[in-house]
Design a protein around this motif. Structure first.
Motif, PDB file in Angstrom:
ATOM      1  N   ASN A 281     -13.135 -47.277   9.838  1.00 22.77           N
ATOM      2  CA  ASN A 281     -13.943 -48.100   8.990  1.00 22.77           C
ATOM      3  C   ASN A 281     -15.346 -47.690   8.893  1.00 22.77           C
ATOM      4  O   ASN A 281     -15.850 -47.741   9.902  1.00 22.77           O
ATOM      5  CB  ASN A 281     -13.775 -49.753   9.330  1.00 22.77           C
TER       6      ASN A 281
ATOM      7  N   ASP B 199      -7.471 -46.570   0.145  1.00 19.81           N
ATOM      8  CA  ASP B 199      -7.358 -47.697  -0.679  1.00 19.81           C
ATOM      9  C   ASP B 199      -8.288 -47.671  -1.871  1.00 19.81           C
ATOM     10  O   ASP B 199      -8.355 -48.901  -2.424  1.00 19.81           O
ATOM     11  CB  ASP B 199      -8.189 -49.049   0.278  1.00 19.81           C
TER      12      ASP B 199
ATOM     13  N   ILE C  46      -9.323 -41.759   6.972  1.00 19.68           N
ATOM     14  CA  ILE C  46      -8.377 -41.385   7.672  1.00 19.68           C
ATOM     15  C   ILE C  46      -8.993 -40.167   8.046  1.00 19.68           C
ATOM     16  O   ILE C  46      -9.080 -39.370   6.985  1.00 19.68           O
ATOM     17  CB  ILE C  46      -6.884 -41.342   7.288  1.00 19.68           C
TER      18      ILE C  46
ATOM     19  N   ASN D  76      -8.681 -36.347   9.831  1.00 21.78           N
ATOM     20  CA  ASN D  76      -7.767 -35.321  10.690  1.00 21.78           C
ATOM     21  C   ASN D  76      -8.516 -34.202  11.001  1.00 21.78           C
ATOM     22  O   ASN D  76      -9.340 -33.383  10.086  1.00 21.78           O
ATOM     23  CB  ASN D  76      -6.797 -34.789   9.702  1.00 21.78           C
TER      24      ASN D  76
ATOM     25  N   ASN E 282      -4.455 -38.531  12.068  1.00 20.45           N
ATOM     26  CA  ASN E 282      -4.504 -39.769  11.363  1.00 20.45           C
ATOM     27  C   ASN E 282      -5.354 -40.706  12.103  1.00 20.45           C
ATOM     28  O   ASN E 282      -5.203 -41.947  12.302  1.00 20.45           O
ATOM     29  CB  ASN E 282      -3.183 -40.205  11.135  1.00 20.45           C
TER      30      ASN E 282
ATOM     31  N   SER F 201      -3.554 -41.783  -1.392  1.00 16.04           N
ATOM     32  CA  SER F 201      -4.982 -41.638  -0.870  1.00 16.04           C
ATOM     33  C   SER F 201      -5.783 -40.622  -1.777  1.00 16.04           C
ATOM     34  O   SER F 201      -4.995 -39.908  -2.632  1.00 16.04           O
ATOM     35  CB  SER F 201      -5.198 -41.004   0.588  1.00 16.04           C
TER      36      SER F 201
ATOM     37  N   ARG G  57     -11.690 -48.065   4.687  1.00 20.85           N
ATOM     38  CA  ARG G  57     -10.941 -47.333   5.522  1.00 20.85           C
ATOM     39  C   ARG G  57     -11.008 -45.812   5.066  1.00 20.85           C
ATOM     40  O   ARG G  57     -10.712 -45.652   3.922  1.00 20.85           O
ATOM     41  CB  ARG G  57      -9.606 -47.965   5.442  1.00 20.85           C
TER      42      ARG G  57
ATOM     43  N   THR H 100     -10.608 -35.647   5.358  1.00 21.43           N
ATOM     44  CA  THR H 100     -10.804 -37.185   5.060  1.00 21.43           C
ATOM     45  C   THR H 100      -9.863 -37.537   4.008  1.00 21.43           C
ATOM     46  O   THR H 100      -9.619 -37.003   2.896  1.00 21.43           O
ATOM     47  CB  THR H 100     -12.231 -37.385   5.069  1.00 21.43           C
TER      48      THR H 100
ATOM     49  N   GLU I 200      -8.073 -43.307  12.215  1.00 21.07           N
ATOM     50  CA  GLU I 200      -8.464 -44.354  11.328  1.00 21.07           C
ATOM     51  C   GLU I 200      -9.660 -45.117  11.409  1.00 21.07           C
ATOM     52  O   GLU I 200      -9.819 -45.685  12.605  1.00 21.07           O
ATOM     53  CB  GLU I 200      -7.287 -45.456  11.053  1.00 21.07           C
TER      54      GLU I 200
ATOM     55  N   LYS J  49      -9.301 -41.525   1.713  1.00 20.90           N
ATOM     56  CA  LYS J  49      -9.560 -42.956   1.666  1.00 20.90           C
ATOM     57  C   LYS J  49      -8.232 -43.605   0.934  1.00 20.90           C
ATOM     58  O   LYS J  49      -8.105 -43.184  -0.265  1.00 20.90           O
ATOM     59  CB  LYS J  49     -10.818 -43.154   0.610  1.00 20.90           C
TER      60      LYS J  49
END
Length: 132
Positions: A25, A114, A42, A44, A21, A121, A40, A110, A23, A112
């Motif tokens: 931008n 938002d 994320i 892993n 995770n 996500s 944003r 990955t 994070e 997103k």
């Protein structure tokens, strides 16, 4: 899904290192509104490293794969500029992880978070072995 040695017997001799995770931008997306600012994301990453190459004998960082390698590699990819697709981002991260001489396999995802208001996500995942 995290690959296991039961699913992939060739991973039986490996240690799994992970970055969970993370994070960031970044500039990512194909739509015009996505090209105007950062989103944003994320990330892993799981690395599968053979125990023979990643079992320290003297408790020294030089004997293992450093977690900073994962974070810095992702930062380098992001700093290179806009990426249109999460697939491209995942592939590039996986390629660079597999370029490390000690890494045998990797899983990269990955997300997103938002994009849509009605789901947690949207994302992409890839799992690859180093080609010989």
């Amino acid at each position: 899904m995290i690959p296991t040695s039961a699913q992939f017997p060739s991973l039986h001799h490996c240690r799994r290192l992970f970055l969970s995770n993370f994070e960031v931008n970044m500039n990512i997306g194909v739509h015009e509104f996505e090209k105007k600012g950062e989103q944003r994301v994320i990330v892993n990453v799981d690395l599968y490293v053979p125990l023979e190459s990643n079992t320290p004998q003297t408790d020294d960082l030089a004997e293992v794969v450093d977690y900073d390698f994962m974070r810095q590699t992702i930062a380098d990819i992001i700093s290179a500029g806009h990426i249109h697709l999460q697939e491209t981002l995942c592939d590039e991260i996986a390629d660079r992880m597999l370029a490390h001489p000690l890494v045998f396999a990797t899983r990269v995802s990955t997300e997103k978070p938002d994009v849509y208001p009605d789901c947690k996500s949207v994302g992409v995942e890839i799992f690859r072995f180093k080609s010989n």
